[in-house]
Motif scaffolding. Structure first.
Motif, mmCIF file in Angstrom:
data_model
loop_
_atom_site.group_PDB
_atom_site.id
_atom_site.type_symbol
_atom_site.label_atom_id
_atom_site.label_comp_id
_atom_site.label_asym_id
_atom_site.label_seq_id
_atom_site.Cartn_x
_atom_site.Cartn_y
_atom_site.Cartn_z
ATOM 1 N N GLN A 66 -0.798 -33.146 -1.683
ATOM 2 C CA GLN A 66 0.341 -32.322 -1.262
ATOM 3 C C GLN A 66 1.002 -31.732 -2.506
ATOM 4 O OE1 GLN A 66 2.800 -33.596 2.033
ATOM 5 N NE2 GLN A 66 4.663 -33.096 0.915
ATOM 6 N N GLN A 80 -0.551 -28.713 1.943
ATOM 7 C CA GLN A 80 -1.261 -29.991 2.024
ATOM 8 C C GLN A 80 -2.744 -29.701 2.234
ATOM 9 O OE1 GLN A 80 -0.925 -33.257 5.249
ATOM 10 N NE2 GLN A 80 0.851 -33.599 3.946
ATOM 11 N N TRP A 95 -1.389 -27.892 5.973
ATOM 12 C CA TRP A 95 -0.053 -27.324 6.038
ATOM 13 C C TRP A 95 0.078 -26.232 5.003
ATOM 14 C CZ3 TRP A 95 4.081 -31.740 5.451
ATOM 15 C CH2 TRP A 95 3.965 -32.634 6.498
ATOM 16 N N TYR A 97 3.739 -24.169 4.292
ATOM 17 C CA TYR A 97 5.005 -23.695 4.832
ATOM 18 C C TYR A 97 6.076 -23.620 3.751
ATOM 19 C CZ TYR A 97 6.241 -28.654 4.983
ATOM 20 O OH TYR A 97 6.477 -29.957 4.645
ATOM 21 N N ASP A 122 3.385 -36.125 13.042
ATOM 22 C CA ASP A 122 3.289 -35.305 11.834
ATOM 23 C C ASP A 122 2.849 -36.095 10.607
ATOM 24 O OD1 ASP A 122 5.700 -36.547 11.764
ATOM 25 O OD2 ASP A 122 6.918 -34.745 11.595
ATOM 26 N N PHE B 92 5.647 -37.020 3.525
ATOM 27 C CA PHE B 92 4.476 -36.284 3.997
ATOM 28 C C PHE B 92 4.707 -35.604 5.345
ATOM 29 C CE2 PHE B 92 2.667 -39.381 0.959
ATOM 30 C CZ PHE B 92 2.248 -38.433 0.020
ATOM 31 N N SER B 93 5.921 -35.713 5.884
ATOM 32 C CA SER B 93 6.282 -34.857 7.016
ATOM 33 C C SER B 93 7.231 -33.763 6.525
ATOM 34 C CB SER B 93 6.931 -35.680 8.137
ATOM 35 O OG SER B 93 8.129 -36.277 7.678
#
Lengths: 396, 142
Positions: A66, A80, A95, A97, A122, B92-93
């Motif tokens: 990440q 990610q 991901w 964003y 998530d 990680f969210s």
């Protein structure tokens, strides 16, 4: 087959970067997570989540990086990258964003994000974040759209004693994934959800509502519906419609303190579109914290059903009509129903602050005549087995 | 045999019992910070990334530091493994970032001295320089 090359590369890279997490002033933060999961299913006629009656490592192992780049004081771009060992699971950008932290209360995110259906949706790939190796498949089964492209707004409020948040999202999903033996690429428009969260001391509770207008493009099914329509069996053709609304209702509660925890989630999936089942699922999980060990047990259940087929086509009129009726019946019979009860026991050992070892044993009891999340070529095979899993999970 | 039994009993003793021991922590900030005192619940919210004290930034000690374990037991009320799992979920969210960590109490004091609007916890009894003040003591009635 052991771990594939793509995953091995990412595992090696993440191992090189596996230094203890420590915040710095750098505008670019690199972090990541990974897991190596092995599993064995004790029934030679069945397969469950890719596990069979020989030890395998490639069903759920993965590694991810990440990257958080702070573009401006309140604006961060997050990406990610994920590599699965299982070739049936999509690797690549999970991901991408942009986050705008307006203030302490408001957060806005735009881009490709994971759908926050349930408590762990998530972070489903981040095994370090939960106690199981595999969260209950009755809920976390991948039937629902895993990501979306769109806007997510979160508002936090409350007092020091009671903290609350409201989260809403709106977007679309158009990607390929598997449901009920079918690889589908649904067009999901007006994909939206609202999640409320309440936290009071060690107790937290969540309520969620999600919905989307789905349009599944299944050429063979649409062809059959067209033939039925031309033959004058409109109600039968309509019953095969792959367009419609999908709704998900969710409630969850959790209590964690120094000595023990208890968590429960319940969901209801409702669908107007053919192929999507009506699904009711729930689990309750409890555990003891005996540092560095966590002992836990989970009971989970699901009940899946589809609307009854339309009985409109008369038999014996003509061989072609009989053939049409037989094909329609066959399509209905092929729909996989995933009703399953399970009882799991597990232990997590926190080896260090960023590495955990886990062992789980899950007793799976499916319904006769249903798929019950198993894969088998033996239709008469029972849908009962025990899954043994071992895992190493890490974050950095 | 008795020793083995004792070790097994110790292993399975709930962690909260250890909190009965006499170890305590204090929380410090710069002397000229407007904040005069904080409650346990305010600190818990601050260190778990909840709505808390506005622009105040928390500084934690690295895992393995005794004061961190005492802070986990007496203030946060969660085990180290649960806290690590929680921050993995938050990070990680894309929700929140974990507090900045100091390697030891000496580094925590230096970080508080050099950065406005920061707080840090330390073992009770740690010698303090003149330009910081104590805003919480875990042995005080809350």
């Amino acid at each position: 087959m052991l771990l594939n090359h793509r995953l091995m590369n990412l595992l090696l890279l993440s191992a090189c970067l596996s230094i203890p997490a420590k915040a710095t002033e750098s505008p670019v933060q690199i972090s990541g997570f990974g897991r190596v999961v092995s599993g064995y299913l004790d029934d030679p006629e069945l397969s469950y989540q890719g596990y069979e009656d020989e030890l395998s490592f490639d069903s759920q192992s993965l590694a991810a990086l990440q990257i958080d780049w702070q573009v401006m004081p309140k604006v961060t771009v997050t990406s990610q990258l994920l590599a699965h060992s299982n070739n049936n699971r999509e690797s690549g950008i999970e991901w991408l964003y942009l986050t705008y932290d307006v203030d302490e209360q408001w957060q806005i995110r735009i881009g490709k994000q994971r759908t926050p259906f349930f408590r762990y949706s998530d972070v489903l790939n981040v095994g370090f974040a939960y106690h199981w190796i595999t969260p209950p498949q009755q809920l976390y089964n991948g039937v629902l759209f895993p990501t979306y492209d769109g806007l997510n707004v979160k508002y936090r409020f409350g007092t020091q004693e009671v903290q609350m948040s409201l989260e809403g999202y709106y977007g679309e999903f158009n990607d390929q994934y598997d449901i009920a033996n079918l690889t589908v690429q649904p067009d999901v428009e007006n994909f939206a959800g609202l999640i409320g969260n309440l936290r009071w001391q060690y107790l937290s509770a969540q309520l969620g509502y999600h919905r989307g207008d789905i349009d599944l493009v299944l050429d063979q099914l649409n062809g059959l519906a067209g033939v039925l329509q031309q033959a004058g069996y409109q109600a039968t053709a309509d019953s095969l419609s792959t367009k419609g609304k999908v709704e998900v209702l969710f409630a969850g509660v959790a209590y964690h303190d120094m000595d023990y925890f208890i968590e429960a989630e319940v969901i209801k999936l409702l669908s107007e579109a053919f192929v999507f089942p009506t699904l009711s699922s729930a689990y309750i999980s409890a555990g003891l914290y005996l540092p560095p060990f966590t002992l836990h047990s989970t009971v989970a259940t699901s009940h899946a059903s589809y609307p009854a087929p339309v009985n409109e086509i008369p038999m014996g009129l003509a061989p072609q009509v009989d053939q049409l009726a037989a094909t329609y019946t066959q399509v209905y019979a092929s729909l996989a129903k995933d009703s399953l009860n399970s009882l799991a026991f597990g232990v997590r050992y926190d080896f260090s602050e960023n590495i955990a070892l886990k062992a789980d044993m899950t007793l799976l009891r499916g319904q006769p005549g249903q798929r019950s999340f198993f894969d088998t070529t033996h239709h008469e095979a029972s849908r009962s087995a025990t899954l043994y899993q071992f895992a190493v999970e890490w974050v950095f | 045999m008795k020793l083995r039994l004792l070790l097994i009993l110790l292993l399975f003793m709930p962690l909260s019992i250890w909190a009965q021991q006499d170890e305590h922590i204090i929380v410090i900030t710069q002397s000229d910070t407007e904040l005069q005192s904080v409650s346990k619940i305010m600190l818990r919210n601050l260190y778990m990334g909840n709505l808390g004290l506005g622009e105040i930034t928390p500084i934690a000690l690295a895992p393995g530091e005794l004061a961190r374990s005492i802070f986990n037991v007496r203030v946060v009320g969660l085990t180290e493994s649960r806290i690590q799992a929680y921050w993995a979920q938050m990070r990680f969210s894309g929700r929140k970032q974990r507090p900045v960590e100091a390697l030891n109490p000496e580094e925590a004091i230096l970080m508080v001295q050099s950065t406005d609007n920061t707080v840090a916890y330390l073992p009770a009894g740690t010698p303090l320089p003149d330009n910081v003040k104590v805003i919480f003591e875990s042995q005080s009635p809350q």
